[in-house]
Design an enzyme around this catalytic site. Structure first.
Site, mmCIF file in Angstrom:
data_model
loop_
_atom_site.group_PDB
_atom_site.id
_atom_site.type_symbol
_atom_site.label_atom_id
_atom_site.label_comp_id
_atom_site.label_asym_id
_atom_site.label_seq_id
_atom_site.Cartn_x
_atom_site.Cartn_y
_atom_site.Cartn_z
ATOM 1 C CB SER A 197 -0.969 0.003 1.188
ATOM 2 O OG SER A 197 -0.321 0.388 2.359
ATOM 3 C CE LYS A 206 -3.471 1.879 4.915
ATOM 4 N NZ LYS A 206 -3.387 1.279 3.560
HETATM 5 CA CA LIG Z 1 0.980 4.336 2.146
#
Ligand SMILES: [Ca+2]
Ligand SMILES: [Ca+2]
Ligand SMILES: [Ca+2]
Ligand SMILES: [Ca+2]
Ligand SMILES: [Ca+2]
Ligand SMILES: [Ca+2]
Ligand SMILES: [Ca+2]
Ligand SMILES: [Ca+2]
Ligand SMILES: [Ca+2]
Ligand SMILES: [Ca+2]
Ligand SMILES: [Ca+2]
Ligand SMILES: [Ca+2]
Lengths: 199, 199, 199, 199, 199, 199
Positions: F95, F138
């Protein structure tokens, strides 16, 4: 098998002291040079820490070439092979540092190593000699093998107090602070017979 | 499978003696040279200690080229491949040292290896031959295979005392101290047929 | 899946015989050459011992180039890629040695491989062909696949005695001692169609 | 996540079919070229067998450059990077062989890949396409993703019999024997927009 | 063994603070340079994270050479060997970052390191100094060893609150944000005796 | 430790979003360039998948140099070091792909990164941005750290529906399909102060 000291006829062969579960023992560090680009080969069933000792010894001499009256180029022009017999026995730990740096210095200078001398001690990159373990067992082994002089780190001096005088009789001790102290004691001015021309 | 000795027609093929859980056995060390830059390739399912023996043998010959009347350059101009059949059997230990150094020396000089000869012993970088284990089993295996001469380290002499005379009959022993002793005994002056020009 | 023999149209494709827990099987060794510096690439989920067979085959041909009427330089001018399908199946052991050396020799000479031929046997660096296991299962597999000729080590001759005659019917056996024996039998004088110019 | 087919705008992007415990899925093989010396870089969490497929694909094209009207030098002048998204999922097995060789061929020729096409099959060094597993699941996944044409090994033809006709409706199958068959079907004559000049 | 601070006679020798299960301790980072192509050698039984600290230190100095009045070429013309005694003790973690970058900077500039100074802190590639753990134990160890000044990350300032004033007496703290802050404090303007000419 | 966003003064420093068992967190990707031959060094305790992200980012920029108005040669003339603090924390997964490619692009162009911006997303070799997990955690972490704009894959848009509006307040989202979309948003036209001349 318990070995006897075997003389000082060869450049690069130095007597060290090792310590295992079954007691102390002498061991030899052997260095052989061959023309090359400065590669370092290590054999004798050595663990990572012992291999690092050899790297430290090589690097130390490289950056102190002038003190041994060596041209710095020799370290780039000769490959170094260091072997510690016996191949079947795994070996590790930092205590062969002084033996390795003496072996390398003798091989590069072709100077003889002092007779009947053994040594044990860790080395560092700036040239210090650090204390190591198993001093009592190592001294007994040295005596059994016919050794008469032993080099130890100054910080191992205290370990002699716990050893009965009778075991120390006939042994001369050199307590050192630095690698240069070791080389001053261990390397004779005379070269071996038929020295190799290292340059 | 129990093998028979197979003659000395090939340069670089030398008979060694191995010792496993199921008894002694002869084995062959084969060396082949090819033009290159001095690389060392090892096959035959060899463990790390046995690989180190090959490195020691290669290095020893490199730094003693003149004694074998070899130009030192040959070690940089030829790649060496050492193989120990049989590939399915893992092999390890230092005792093939003498066999490997003889195999290499025969390959580089193209000199024949003495007929009906087998050997076992560890080597060190300064050229010593050290004693190894399994002597009794190895001798029995050598005899079964048709071997008539055996090279051992002088320090293995004592191991013969524990073997009945009947097993030693018909065998000639060479007890050696150094690699040069081994090569003096094992390498004939005559070269193999159609020798390769190694230079 | 049980395969059928697939002809001899390609240089470098040779039929070997493998032996697993579920019986014998034929397998192919494929060699492809590409301009380079002599690198050896091995694929097909091969274990270390099987990889060593390929190294032995490559080295043997390198040092016996003249016998195959090859210039020794070709081994430094061409990269070799050896593949053994099928990728999902792990393969190991030394018994594909003869198949690998034949595959390489066919690729470098561009000579056709004899039709309907399969083989199994370990090779050594000096060129011997050693016996291998699983002979019965391998022979049955070869027959099923349409093979009519089989190359075996002379030391595997005895293994045929334990096989009923009915299984051997229609099969011609070649018992060999050396790699050169194998290549004499397996490589035809004619080249494949549109041969690559290897030099 | 279940993906949809995403068009054929990019050279070197080819749709493969994978098969896992939770069913079939489409996956993409992406190839990117950059000036270099022929290095092969593989990413996407690939196992050893899948990496070998990429090596086989690269080698096959190298030795069959002329059939694709490529100069053989291009393989030494360009580095190849093959990636298989998604990075978090480990992937292995030989069945992406055809997808990889098509991806590489498209990247080197800059030719477009046929639209709405997916494929699965192991490749060998001599150019064969071998059958693979999971055909049923792969076909279902292809259909779900909007694929209309599928390339399979001829030896996978029999696997279609066990699939109900309703699932095969709207799908066109190409059964192939060789890598060249695959490339003939998959690569269009037209190049992608703004093709890179590969030579 | 508990060590005492040993002075600042050597370029490239810097005192760090480590923290183990049995308490804090001082340790030395030693850097030695030798002519070469910019290789980085790391010894002292270091774990991967500690090795990464050394790589970060080397890289940071390479890209900030001008701020230290160094020619960028020196990093390509000198090999760097970093050692952390004692070899028998495994070491890991990022907290030696500031010690390593100071050791390297001192070696390349041959400037003396401030006397009686110790430090601990993680470094990043952009030059930040991050907080580390074990502050209390490290401070006690520093004091025991005769240290009088300590460099810490600004983000470790809060950790001093939990330490009794009596333990902090006689210690001067420097709280830093960046590697440049560290070097400004730690490196004296004066060079060591007989400096090596690094260029 | 929970970090705050730290500004955009440095070329090559980009804010990413990570997701661990204990919640989301911001992290920095730092890139440093030094003259060399195009080597890629990765530090920060990175797992294999995260290392592959860096390789993909490097390769993507190499083959799309012109779109960033970079000479393709720069990738062969500069070594790249990518670091992700903090060294004690193992990191893995795909990611950080968008963060890495932005970091590299900023380092090579010396363009500033947009202020108060964070991002998360997997990249592929053809330039796609794939969705990733942990979006909720996140986003919360980004907000806590003072971030006001976030770049996500278009395929992560749906993940916002499950987040209460109150958490999204004050955040601007950019949903992207391609790496070029990311760079268009993240890289400002202005260069950093005292930019390095990269060519
Ligand atoms: Ca990242
Ligand atoms: Ca002994
Ligand atoms: Ca010693
Ligand atoms: Ca010792
Ligand atoms: Ca045998
Ligand atoms: Ca032997
Ligand atoms: Ca099969
Ligand atoms: Ca076979
Ligand atoms: Ca998917
Ligand atoms: Ca596929
Ligand atoms: Ca200590
Ligand atoms: Ca943190």
């Amino acid at each position: 098998s318990k070995e006897k000291y075997q003389g000082n006829d060869f450049a690069g062969v130095v007597t060290g002291l090792a310590w295992t579960a079954v007691g102390g023992e002498i061991l030899y560090v052997e260095t052989s040079l061959s023309k090359g680009k400065g590669a370092l080969t290590l054999t004798g069933n050595l663990g990572d820490v012992m291999k690092e000792s050899a790297m430290l010894a090589h690097e130390y001499l490289k950056s102190h070439a002038e003190q041994l009256e060596l041209k710095p180029e020799v370290f780039n022009n000769w490959n170094v092979h260091i072997h510690v017999p016996e191949g079947a026995i795994p070996k590790d730990g930092p205590s062969a540092g002084v033996t390795m740096v003496t072996s390398l210095a003798s091989a590069f200078t072709q100077r003889k190593v002092k007779k009947n001398l053994a040594m044990t001690g860790e080395i560092t990159l700036r040239g210090k000699v650090l204390p190591v373990g198993g001093i009592k067992e190592k001294i007994l082994a040295a005596k059994r093998a016919g050794i008469t002089e032993i080099i130890l780190s100054e910080d191992n001096k205290k370990n002699l107090e716990e050893i009965k005088n009778i075991y120390l009789k006939g042994l001369k001790f050199h307590f050192v602070k630095t690698i240069m102290d070791v080389l001053d004691i261990a390397l004779l001015k005379t070269k071996v017979e038929k020295p190799v021309l290292v340059n």
